[in-house]
Write a protein that holds these residues in place. Structure first.
Motif, mmCIF file in Angstrom:
data_model
loop_
_atom_site.group_PDB
_atom_site.id
_atom_site.type_symbol
_atom_site.label_atom_id
_atom_site.label_comp_id
_atom_site.label_asym_id
_atom_site.label_seq_id
_atom_site.Cartn_x
_atom_site.Cartn_y
_atom_site.Cartn_z
ATOM 1 N N TRP A 158 37.579 42.761 35.145
ATOM 2 C CA TRP A 158 36.252 41.621 36.192
ATOM 3 C C TRP A 158 34.896 41.735 36.473
ATOM 4 N N HIS A 220 46.482 39.472 42.866
ATOM 5 C CA HIS A 220 45.559 39.417 43.648
ATOM 6 C C HIS A 220 44.703 38.101 43.371
ATOM 7 N N SER A 222 41.214 35.718 44.649
ATOM 8 C CA SER A 222 39.665 35.664 45.657
ATOM 9 C C SER A 222 39.332 34.694 46.446
ATOM 10 N N ARG A 231 28.644 33.497 43.150
ATOM 11 C CA ARG A 231 28.696 34.895 43.188
ATOM 12 C C ARG A 231 29.298 34.637 41.072
ATOM 13 N N ARG A 237 40.100 40.280 29.295
ATOM 14 C CA ARG A 237 41.414 40.882 29.245
ATOM 15 C C ARG A 237 41.860 41.104 27.487
HETATM 16 O O1 LIG Z 1 37.184 35.176 39.519
HETATM 17 C C1 LIG Z 1 37.439 35.122 40.535
HETATM 18 O O2 LIG Z 1 37.685 35.086 41.229
HETATM 19 C C2 LIG Z 1 39.573 34.845 40.127
HETATM 20 C C3 LIG Z 1 39.799 35.657 38.954
HETATM 21 C C4 LIG Z 1 41.205 35.717 38.557
HETATM 22 O O3 LIG Z 1 41.854 35.804 39.524
HETATM 23 C C5 LIG Z 1 41.548 36.790 37.434
HETATM 24 O O4 LIG Z 1 40.843 36.808 37.171
HETATM 25 O O5 LIG Z 1 42.734 36.555 37.381
#
Ligand SMILES: O=C(O)CCC(=O)C(=O)O
Length: 291
Positions: A158, A220, A222, A231, A237
């Motif tokens: 990320w 995770h 956001s 943002r 990946r």
């Molecule tokens: O960037 C985001 O806000 C979410 C990203 C996410 O959930 C992911 O990369 O799996």
């Protein structure tokens, strides 16, 4: 940039790693320029369609998308990596600094998994605080692949294209979750609420050019962007070549091979064609693993 032994160990024990200063401004500049050009054209088109009145042409990268989104929320349609298919982005998917770090985690035979996105998260004042593409609810990335990828070491990278902060909606993670949890569709693909681990979430702010590496089982999410700016981030990946991607209907390709360098895909036109064909033929496949 190779990760240090301490960083590798932290990733292995916690399921995530925040690594600052991974990618340089010069590495990101062509990707950002490509998006600036794309947004410029899209703004022209929206203006011609009468959907916006102000193309906000004098606004910088960190603000223009928000000014346009406020007028036409479909500004981002067609902007994701597989839809836009920019040459600078294709080149960036091979970024050697990024791949050196990935190699530290999964070894030197590396395939680019087809799940990758650009996200321009607008201020919540315009896009709201509800769960969705911008405010992604708690999930594991294994929940957005088919079960065929259960044993595949897929690492999420990320990358912050602008500083990602708690205020503008950086990622939050739950460390040390060692298995897959069932997902359901509730405001997006999310961990079944009764299975959500009782682990204090950790916000993971990271500066522009830094990367949050995540294991496929790391929950995770956001949070909304409560700042006035956009943002911008990429979530990419990578995995060991030869292991299932969990998206057999979308194209994967080798980005690094120390044993068979001739298998690396460097042909931009071929990448575009693979995606064009896949998007035409995949239709409405259920990509996420939800009950
Ligand atoms: O960037 C985001 O806000 C979410 C990203 C996410 O959930 C992911 O990369 O799996």
């Amino acid at each position: 940039m190779k990760l240090s032994d301490d960083q590798i160990q932290a990733f292995q024990s916690d399921g995530y790693l925040v690594a600052e200063n991974m990618v340089t401004d010069a590495d990101m500049a062509p990707v950002i320029a490509e998006y600036e050009t794309w947004i410029d054209r899209r703004a022209e088109a929206l203006l011609a369609e009468g959907k916006i009145t102000d193309p906000a042409a004098d606004q910088p990268f960190g603000q223009r998308f928000a000014a346009l989104y406020a007028q036409a929320p479909d500004i981002g349609d067609g902007m994701d990596i597989m839809a836009m298919r920019g040459p600078a982005m294709f080149a960036f998917l091979h970024n050697s600094t990024l791949l050196d770090a990935v190699e530290s985690l999964i070894g030197p035979e590396i395939t680019c998994n087809p799940i990758h996105h650009v996200r321009a998260k607008p201020p919540a004042a315009f896009s709201g605080t509800g769960a969705g593409f911008y405010n992604v609810p708690w999930h594991q990335d294994a929940g957005v692949t088919w079960a065929e990828a259960d044993e595949s070491d897929i690492v999420t990278c990320w990358l912050a294209l602008v500083d990602a902060t708690v205020e503008n909606g950086c990622m939050e993670v739950m460390p040390r979750v060692p298995h897959f949890l069932e997902h359901v569709a509730e405001g997006g693909t999310t961990i079944r609420p009764d299975l959500l681990p009782e682990i204090s979430p950790r916000p993971v702010p990271v500066r522009k050019g830094g990367i949050v590496f995540m294991h496929r089982w790391t929950p995770h999410r956001s949070t909304p962007n409560f700042s006035a700016e956009v943002r911008w981030s990429l979530d990419l990946r990578y995995q060991k070549t030869g292991t299932p991607t969990g998206r057999p209907f979308h194209p994967e390709f080798v980005v690094r091979s120390r044993s068979h360098p001739e298998t690396q895909m460097s042909d931009y036109a071929e990448w575009c064609q693979l995606w064009t064909q896949a998007l035409e033929s995949a239709g409405k496949v259920q990509a996420h693993r939800i009950k």
